[in-house]
Write a protein that holds these residues in place. Structure first.
Motif, short mmCIF file in Angstrom:
data_model
loop_
_atom_site.label_atom_id
_atom_site.label_comp_id
_atom_site.label_asym_id
_atom_site.label_seq_id
_atom_site.Cartn_x
_atom_site.Cartn_y
_atom_site.Cartn_z
N ASP A 166 29.08 39.57 41.73
CA ASP A 166 28.64 39.21 40.38
C ASP A 166 29.83 39.25 39.42
O ASP A 166 30.45 40.29 39.23
N THR A 167 30.13 38.12 38.82
CA THR A 167 31.23 38.04 37.84
C THR A 167 30.71 37.51 36.50
O THR A 167 31.47 36.93 35.73
N SER A 168 29.43 37.69 36.23
CA SER A 168 28.83 37.09 35.03
C SER A 168 29.46 37.61 33.74
O SER A 168 29.64 36.84 32.78
N VAL A 169 29.84 38.90 33.70
CA VAL A 169 30.46 39.44 32.48
C VAL A 169 31.82 38.80 32.26
O VAL A 169 32.17 38.40 31.14
N GLU A 170 32.60 38.69 33.33
CA GLU A 170 33.92 38.07 33.22
C GLU A 170 33.82 36.58 32.87
O GLU A 170 34.63 36.05 32.10
N ARG A 192 45.77 28.23 32.67
CA ARG A 192 45.13 29.15 33.62
C ARG A 192 45.86 30.49 33.69
O ARG A 192 45.24 31.54 33.84
N ARG A 193 47.17 30.46 33.57
CA ARG A 193 47.94 31.72 33.62
C ARG A 193 47.57 32.64 32.46
O ARG A 193 47.50 33.86 32.62
N TYR A 194 47.36 32.04 31.31
CA TYR A 194 46.95 32.83 30.15
C TYR A 194 45.58 33.47 30.38
O TYR A 194 45.37 34.66 30.10
N VAL A 195 44.63 32.68 30.90
CA VAL A 195 43.29 33.21 31.18
C VAL A 195 43.36 34.32 32.22
O VAL A 195 42.71 35.36 32.09
N ASN A 196 44.16 34.10 33.27
CA ASN A 196 44.32 35.13 34.30
C ASN A 196 44.84 36.44 33.71
O ASN A 196 44.38 37.53 34.07
N ARG A 197 45.80 36.31 32.84
CA ARG A 197 46.38 37.52 32.22
C ARG A 197 45.34 38.26 31.38
O ARG A 197 45.28 39.49 31.39
N GLN A 198 44.52 37.49 30.65
CA GLN A 198 43.48 38.12 29.84
C GLN A 198 42.43 38.81 30.71
O GLN A 198 41.96 39.91 30.40
N LEU A 199 42.06 38.18 31.83
CA LEU A 199 41.10 38.80 32.76
C LEU A 199 41.67 40.09 33.33
O LEU A 199 41.00 41.13 33.39
N LYS A 200 42.91 40.03 33.77
CA LYS A 200 43.54 41.19 34.39
C LYS A 200 43.67 42.35 33.40
O LYS A 200 43.47 43.52 33.76
N GLY A 201 43.98 42.01 32.14
CA GLY A 201 44.17 43.06 31.15
C GLY A 201 42.88 43.65 30.60
O GLY A 201 42.87 44.75 30.06
N SER A 202 41.78 42.90 30.77
CA SER A 202 40.51 43.34 30.17
C SER A 202 39.54 43.97 31.15
O SER A 202 38.63 44.69 30.73
N PHE A 203 39.71 43.69 32.44
CA PHE A 203 38.75 44.18 33.44
C PHE A 203 39.49 44.79 34.64
O PHE A 203 40.25 44.09 35.32
N PRO A 204 39.30 46.08 34.90
CA PRO A 204 39.94 46.71 36.07
C PRO A 204 39.59 46.01 37.38
O PRO A 204 40.39 46.00 38.31
N SER A 205 38.41 45.42 37.46
CA SER A 205 37.99 44.75 38.70
C SER A 205 38.74 43.46 38.96
O SER A 205 38.71 42.91 40.07
N MET A 206 39.46 42.98 37.95
CA MET A 206 40.17 41.69 38.07
C MET A 206 41.64 41.87 38.44
O MET A 206 42.50 41.09 38.04
N THR A 227 43.12 41.59 41.40
CA THR A 227 43.66 40.78 42.48
C THR A 227 43.39 39.29 42.24
O THR A 227 42.41 38.93 41.58
N PRO A 228 44.25 38.41 42.76
CA PRO A 228 44.03 36.97 42.59
C PRO A 228 42.69 36.50 43.13
O PRO A 228 42.04 35.64 42.52
N PHE A 229 42.25 37.05 44.28
CA PHE A 229 40.99 36.62 44.86
C PHE A 229 39.81 36.91 43.94
O PHE A 229 38.87 36.11 43.84
N MET A 230 39.83 38.06 43.26
CA MET A 230 38.74 38.38 42.34
C MET A 230 38.76 37.47 41.11
O MET A 230 37.71 37.02 40.65
N ARG A 231 39.95 37.18 40.60
CA ARG A 231 40.03 36.28 39.45
C ARG A 231 39.57 34.87 39.84
O ARG A 231 38.89 34.19 39.07
N ASN A 232 39.94 34.44 41.04
CA ASN A 232 39.50 33.13 41.52
C ASN A 232 37.98 33.08 41.68
O ASN A 232 37.37 32.02 41.50
N LYS A 233 37.38 34.20 42.03
CA LYS A 233 35.93 34.25 42.19
C LYS A 233 35.22 33.95 40.87
O LYS A 233 34.15 33.34 40.85
N VAL A 234 35.81 34.38 39.76
CA VAL A 234 35.25 34.08 38.45
C VAL A 234 35.16 32.57 38.24
O VAL A 234 34.14 32.03 37.81
N TYR A 235 36.26 31.87 38.57
CA TYR A 235 36.28 30.42 38.40
C TYR A 235 35.29 29.73 39.35
O TYR A 235 34.60 28.78 38.95
N LEU A 236 35.21 30.20 40.59
CA LEU A 236 34.29 29.60 41.55
C LEU A 236 32.84 29.75 41.10
O LEU A 236 32.06 28.79 41.15
#
Length: 454
Positions: free
Chosen positions: A203-207, A225-239, A241-250
């Motif tokens: 579940d990545t609905s919050v992200e 996309r790099r900017y969005v990735n950085r914001q995800l990584k900085g805002s959510f401990p669960s984000m 790894t690249p695979f978890m961030r990619n899951k948000v987009y999927l």
């Protein structure tokens, strides 16, 4: 796969897919393989093959081959199995070349091959920056073709670049346990590329909502996309790894919430696919149809008495942002009573952290006496620069980003040990050289000199 199986099931029936009726059931005693245009039906015996014609008469339009009677020959360059018509390209009994690209590659110099490897590594680093830490070999070949028009002439040519990079141990070719495809990654990403994907029900609905809100606040079409990735990584401990961030987009794309469009030089996230594609198109217009230049000698610095200016950066995360509240600062020129009074070019760029930045690219020196500006070798000012001295591993994109702070960039042309940076104006070239000569980049000190204009 078919070649491996042919040792046990040697009778292969080759049938073009256009003859295959919709919804057909394969023959009971056949093992089926498929390519883009062909179906391969493999049988243990000739009798099994002939027996299948009764139930599937359309199979008679194919060609049945006993593979045990075929003399297997492989291309000397790419190692694929050659069919009899390909053997017409062979230059000798010992050397078989399957395509024109392979023939040309067989005569390519080691220097050109190293350049091809460097461009391949550069493309993969670009993907890694966007969280694509590994890539399908076929997709990578398409990316290389898009990034190197004129240098890379076809997908086949790009695959030879990739093969050379693998042989040189600059990249790794591997298969994941969950796929039959070949993938390519950098050596230091190999272990991470083999990790398990997040489960389907993650579940990545919050992200997703977090990214959605950012996109709604953006008025210029999309976010890097790099900017969005950085914001995800900085805002959510669960984000982390690249695979978890990619899951948000999927997950978001499945729901139609937002989309990623991938260009050869930029990945853009948009609320709609059309918005993201428009932003990619704007980037493409800045990169296409650049002129070619002749090399020139290295030179020295420019005196600040002849030319000076002040850079006023304006930060933004948007793509295609062409206007901003820019403060003008005049800089007087002591020796010629000239001042910089107007902004000439504003140029978008993305910094290494992924945030989008709009910066003044250059200013106009009204009446500047460029004839008085020469380098240490006596070369006069030109719009184009010869850049060397940077540290190992420096990419074309890094040079582009560096020089975009001071000039509108038309093209960056990588060579072995140096690059040409073509700018839109002599003002910008002088400004970039003035600020960047001697600056450290990846452990080396930049040498920025004037190059001959085409």
């Amino acid at each position: 796969k078919a070649l491996e199986l042919s040792k046990k099931i040697p009778f292969i029936l080759f049938v073009q897919k256009k003859f295959c009726p919709a919804g057909f059931s394969p023959p009971a005693k056949a093992f089926v393989q498929s390519t883009d245009d062909w179906l391969l039906f493999m049988y243990q015996s000739h009798a099994d093959a002939m027996g299948s014609f009764a139930n599937c008469p359309w199979l008679q339009k194919g060609t049945l081959v006993d593979w045990r009677t075929v003399r297997e020959r492989r291309c000397s360059v790419c190692d694929i199995v050659c069919t009899p018509d390909i053997l017409l390209l062979q230059s000798s009994e010992d050397q078989i070349l399957c395509t024109v690209e392979c023939r040309v590659w067989s005569g390519t110099s080691e220097e050109k091959k190293r350049e091809a490897v460097s461009l391949t590594v550069e493309a993969i680093k670009f993907l890694v920056q966007n969280d694509d830490i590994f890539v399908n070999e076929s997709i990578l070949s398409k990316l290389l073709l898009g990034r190197n028009l004129g240098t890379c002439v076809s997908r086949k040519h790009a695959k030879l670049w990739i093969k050379q990079a693998v042989v040189s141990n600059e990249v790794v070719s591997f298969k994941r346990p969950d796929s039959k495809n070949k993938f390519i990654c950098l050596p230091n990403n190999n272990l991470e590329a083999l990790a398990e994907f997040p489960s389907e029900d993650t579940d990545t609905s919050v992200e997703e909502q977090f990214v959605y809100d950012m996109l709604w606040e953006e008025t210029n079409g999309g976010l890097d996309r790099r900017y969005v990735n950085r914001q995800l990584k900085g805002s959510f401990p669960s984000m982390a790894t690249p695979f978890m961030r990619n899951k948000v987009y999927l997950n978001a794309q499945t729901k139609g919430k937002f989309f990623i469009v991938k260009g050869p030089f930029e990945h853009v996230v948009g609320l709609t696919r059309e918005q993201a594609e428009a932003a990619i198109h704007r980037t493409k217009l800045l990169n296409d149809e650049e002129p070619q230049l002749e090399p020139t000698k290295n030179t020295g610095e420019v005196s600040t008495e002849d030319c000076s200016s002040v850079i006023e950066p304006h930060e933004s995360s948007s793509i295609g942002h062409k206007t901003a509240n820019l403060s003008r600062t005049s800089g007087s020129v002591s020796s010629s009573r000239q001042s910089f009074t107007s902004i000439d070019v504003a140029n978008d760029m993305v910094d290494e952290s992924g945030s989008k930045t709009l910066q003044i690219a250059t200013t106009t020196a009204r009446g500047a006496n460029f004839n008085a500006v020469v380098d240490e070798n006596g070369n006069h000012v030109s719009k184009n620069l010869h850049v060397s001295g940077y540290g190992p591993g420096t990419t074309k994109q890094e040079i582009w980003q560096k020089f975009s702070q001071f000039a509108k960039i038309i093209e960056v042309i990588p060579k072995v040990g140096y690059m040409f940076v073509n700018t839109a104006s002599r003002d910008g070239a002088v400004l970039a050289r003035q600020h960047l000569y001697g600056e450290t980049l990846n452990g080396g000190q930049l040498r920025v000199n004037f190059a001959k204009e085409a």
